[in-house]
Design an enzyme around this catalytic site. Structure first.
Site, mmCIF file in Angstrom:
data_model
loop_
_atom_site.group_PDB
_atom_site.id
_atom_site.type_symbol
_atom_site.label_atom_id
_atom_site.label_comp_id
_atom_site.label_asym_id
_atom_site.label_seq_id
_atom_site.Cartn_x
_atom_site.Cartn_y
_atom_site.Cartn_z
ATOM 1 C CG HIS A 160 -24.950 3.903 21.586
ATOM 2 N ND1 HIS A 160 -25.081 4.957 20.716
ATOM 3 C CD2 HIS A 160 -24.188 2.974 20.942
ATOM 4 C CE1 HIS A 160 -24.434 4.693 19.592
ATOM 5 N NE2 HIS A 160 -23.898 3.491 19.695
ATOM 6 C CD GLU A 164 -27.194 8.289 25.066
ATOM 7 O OE1 GLU A 164 -26.498 7.270 24.835
ATOM 8 O OE2 GLU A 164 -26.957 9.397 24.560
ATOM 9 C CB CYS A 212 -26.510 8.644 18.260
ATOM 10 S SG CYS A 212 -27.213 7.031 18.694
ATOM 11 C CB CYS A 224 -29.411 7.259 22.203
ATOM 12 S SG CYS A 224 -28.198 5.911 22.294
#
Lengths: 158, 158
Positions: B55, B57, B85, B88
């Protein structure tokens, strides 16, 4: 659970202890199994690789996905020496295995000085009540990226 | 918030859109800033790198930590094009920046077909009530790894 489950969990615990012995990071290990065969392994490497995301489960998921050539762990089982922290449980949900077996609990991790349990508490709070300051900014502009995604014809969903 | 905050958020949104254009993954971007300077960047690369943990991040945190030679983002601010999320947000807590600015919300992500909001709901449930099967196994053996960690004299804590 079966003798095979115990064998895989013992391997996860062995990886945890070997990582500590090698000064690679915290006492955590993980194996990922498909069709009775180990397809990925990992131990915590946060401090030795300067990567706060290098928890055992994340390392094992990346290893398994690399070995299998996929971004979804369909049909896989995760064996981890300790109950996953929120980061790792999130990663496990995103990779979509069928089950998790875990050894130690978040309370065991807390007793050894790790923040897993505290972070679970923080994640349950509304954004504006967390210890970490969270600020919403430029939401409309950010939504343009989603609109582009939604309109995209050749995207790969996950 | 300042004009600089908006500039960094616009860069995060730009990274999100560029990643979609390049077919690297979902519409998410992130920049990490220290002392007014970008020290790490990332966009979602899940599908293009077969890594469900890639992801924006996570990619940005790994980039920043690599660039800074550290496993803790002391004094850093995270600008992400969408509310993190659980994976993250957990990673952000582990890396310990001082604040997060986010553009879209978890509801925006859900509307675009992403499971962030659903996973937040799942993480709040007791282990035995989740969709994903979770089984505790060999807790006592697993605790030996924590005992080894606790007794270790030359460990690096995080």
């Amino acid at each position: 659970m079966t003798d095979a489950d115990k064998t895989f969990m013992k391997r996860a615990i062995e990886l945890a202890r070997e990582g500590v012995d090698r000064n690679e990071g915290g006492p955590f290990g993980c194996v990922i199994v498909r069709d009775g065969r180990i397809v990925g392994e990992g131990n915590n490497r946060v401090t030795s690789t300067n990567d706060p995301t290098a928890h055992a489960e994340i390392v094992a998921i990346r290893d398994a996905c690399s070995n299998l050539g996929t971004f979804q762990l369909d049909g896989c089982i995760v064996y981890t020496s300790c109950e996953p922290c929120p980061m790792c449980l999130g990663a496990i949900y995103w990779s979509r295995p069928v089950a998790i077996f875990y050894g130690g609990t978040r309370e065991d991790a807390a007793a050894a000085g790790f923040d897993d349990d505290h972070f679970y508490d923080e994640l349950q709070k509304p954004n504006d009540q967390r210890e970490l300051r969270m600020v919403n900014l430029l939401r409309r502009e950010a939504q343009d990226a989603f609109a582009e995604w939604t309109a995209k014809v050749d995207k790969t969903e996950y």
